[in-house]
Design a protein around this motif. Structure first.
Motif, short mmCIF file in Angstrom:
data_model
loop_
_atom_site.label_atom_id
_atom_site.label_comp_id
_atom_site.label_asym_id
_atom_site.label_seq_id
_atom_site.Cartn_x
_atom_site.Cartn_y
_atom_site.Cartn_z
N ALA A 104 0.85 -1.18 0.00
CA ALA A 104 0.00 0.00 0.00
C ALA A 104 0.89 1.24 0.00
O ALA A 104 1.91 1.27 0.69
N ARG A 105 0.46 2.24 -0.73
CA ARG A 105 1.21 3.50 -0.76
C ARG A 105 0.82 4.40 0.41
O ARG A 105 1.54 5.32 0.73
N VAL A 106 -0.34 4.12 0.97
CA VAL A 106 -0.85 4.95 2.06
C VAL A 106 -1.20 4.09 3.26
O VAL A 106 -1.80 3.02 3.11
N MET A 107 -0.84 4.57 4.43
CA MET A 107 -1.20 3.87 5.67
C MET A 107 -1.80 4.89 6.64
O MET A 107 -1.22 5.95 6.87
N PHE A 108 -2.98 4.57 7.15
CA PHE A 108 -3.63 5.39 8.18
C PHE A 108 -3.34 4.76 9.54
O PHE A 108 -3.35 3.54 9.69
N VAL A 109 -3.11 5.63 10.52
CA VAL A 109 -2.86 5.14 11.89
C VAL A 109 -3.80 5.87 12.84
O VAL A 109 -3.75 7.10 12.95
N GLY A 110 -4.66 5.10 13.49
CA GLY A 110 -5.58 5.66 14.47
C GLY A 110 -5.05 5.49 15.89
O GLY A 110 -3.85 5.27 16.10
N GLU A 111 -5.96 5.53 16.84
CA GLU A 111 -5.56 5.56 18.24
C GLU A 111 -5.62 4.18 18.89
O GLU A 111 -4.59 3.61 19.25
N ALA A 112 -6.82 3.65 19.03
CA ALA A 112 -7.01 2.37 19.72
C ALA A 112 -8.36 1.80 19.32
O ALA A 112 -9.25 2.55 18.92
N PRO A 113 -8.54 0.50 19.45
CA PRO A 113 -9.84 -0.08 19.11
C PRO A 113 -10.92 0.43 20.06
O PRO A 113 -10.67 0.67 21.24
N GLY A 114 -12.12 0.60 19.52
CA GLY A 114 -13.30 0.88 20.34
C GLY A 114 -14.12 -0.39 20.49
O GLY A 114 -13.65 -1.50 20.20
N TYR A 115 -15.35 -0.21 20.91
CA TYR A 115 -16.23 -1.35 21.19
C TYR A 115 -16.38 -2.24 19.95
O TYR A 115 -16.20 -3.45 20.02
N HIS A 116 -16.78 -1.62 18.84
CA HIS A 116 -17.07 -2.43 17.64
C HIS A 116 -15.79 -3.08 17.10
O HIS A 116 -15.82 -4.22 16.62
N GLU A 117 -14.68 -2.34 17.17
CA GLU A 117 -13.42 -2.88 16.67
C GLU A 117 -12.99 -4.09 17.51
O GLU A 117 -12.52 -5.10 16.98
N ASP A 118 -13.16 -3.97 18.81
CA ASP A 118 -12.81 -5.06 19.71
C ASP A 118 -13.64 -6.30 19.40
O ASP A 118 -13.14 -7.42 19.41
N ARG A 119 -14.93 -6.09 19.09
CA ARG A 119 -15.80 -7.22 18.78
C ARG A 119 -15.48 -7.85 17.44
O ARG A 119 -15.49 -9.07 17.29
N GLN A 120 -15.19 -7.02 16.46
CA GLN A 120 -15.00 -7.53 15.09
C GLN A 120 -13.54 -7.83 14.75
O GLN A 120 -13.25 -8.51 13.76
N GLY A 121 -12.62 -7.27 15.53
CA GLY A 121 -11.20 -7.52 15.25
C GLY A 121 -10.68 -6.72 14.07
O GLY A 121 -9.63 -7.06 13.50
N VAL A 122 -11.40 -5.65 13.70
CA VAL A 122 -11.02 -4.83 12.54
C VAL A 122 -11.01 -3.37 12.99
O VAL A 122 -11.95 -2.92 13.65
N PRO A 123 -9.97 -2.61 12.63
CA PRO A 123 -9.95 -1.19 13.01
C PRO A 123 -10.92 -0.36 12.17
O PRO A 123 -11.17 -0.68 11.01
N PHE A 124 -11.42 0.68 12.77
CA PHE A 124 -12.27 1.65 12.07
C PHE A 124 -13.50 1.01 11.42
O PHE A 124 -13.66 1.02 10.21
#
Ligand code: SF4
Length: 260
Positions: A104-124
């Motif tokens: 990938a030419r672009v990488m986004f970096v967020g902060e930390a998983p939230g509720y939905h991310e924790d449940r699904q195992g996917v960021p954002f």
């Protein structure tokens, strides 16, 4: 007397490490206990009360030791999934490693998983994720699969609180190795925690965003976190300016608007 206490604590710490390695998750590891309450004294005094003490993991268990040695993305993902280097492992449903695997030419970096991310195992995922997807697709004219998205922390902080300095210090070797392996041309940190880590500063977002930072061969274009944009829609125009800066670095044109 202090020597006896140290020996007792060292033996106890070794025992607890073995229990942890055998899968006993009741034992919490804290890699860098405060100096004033070193492992020995803390382990002994808590053990006297019959509680599970905090102990320092073996050096080989720490992200700082393990991450640089991971040769590829899947090995890194597996090591992250096993990580118990900070207390956040106790409350997670699963680690949230990344969305996308590069190249990938672009990488986004967020902060930390939230509720939905924790449940699904996917960021954002969830509303902030939908907004980020719109930025990628409608704004940049890319597909979400064209980019890689990761977070500073791989486990959800309780109640979505801010990550502590200690948690960030412990977890970020995983992110650093992710960036090395993806090797993006442009990094887009989303929000202060990500921007501060990537750029190695404590400067506010107001001073960091709105320009392109050179980091070796890479360009870094910090912008607001989508969750912030949901709370402050007026800031979307500033975010769009940042995204346009990133697109210029990548040689991307905004997608054509049908019927415009
Ligand atoms: S937040 Fe990071 S360092 Fe802490 S347990 Fe999760 S993966 Fe490991």
């Amino acid at each position: 007397m202090s020597g006896e206490r140290a020996a007792l604590a060292a033996g106890l710490a070794a025992h607890l490490r073995r229990r942890r390695a055998m899968g006993d998750r009741r034992v919490a590891f804290h890699p860098n206990p405060p100096p004033s309450r070193g492992v020995s004294a803390a382990a002994t005094s808590i053990a006297d009360r019959g509680e599970a003490p905090a102990v320092t993991p073996l050096a080989g268990d720490s992200p700082r030791a393990v991450a640089p040695a991971c040769p590829d993305w899947e090995t890194l993902r597996e090591r992250v999934a096993e990580c118990t280097a900070c207390g956040l492992c106790e409350g997670r449903t699963q680690t949230v490693f990344a969305d996308g695997a590069g190249p990938a030419r672009v990488m986004f970096v967020g902060e930390a998983p939230g509720y939905h991310e924790d449940r699904q195992g996917v960021p954002f995922v969830g509303r902030a994720g939908e907004l980020l997807t719109a930025i990628i697709t409608k704004g940049m004219g890319l597909k979400r699969e064209d980019v890689v998205i990761a977070n500073v922390l791989k486990c959800r902080p309780p109640e979505n609180r801010d990550p502590t300095a200690e948690e960030k210090r412990t977890c970020t070797p995983w992110l650093d190795r992710q960036i090395e392996l993806i090797d993006p041309e442009v990094l887009i940190p989303l929000g202060r925690h990500a921007a501060n880590h990537v750029l190695g500063t404590e400067t506010s977002m107001g001073r960091l965003r709105g320009r392109v930072h050179a980091l070796g061969k890479r360009k870094v274009v910090p912008t607001f976190h989508p969750a912030y944009l949901l709370r402050n829609p007026a800031a979307k125009k500033d975010c769009w300016r940042d995204i346009q800066l990133a697109m210029a670095e990548l040689g991307l044109e905004p997608p054509a608007r049908g019927g415009a």
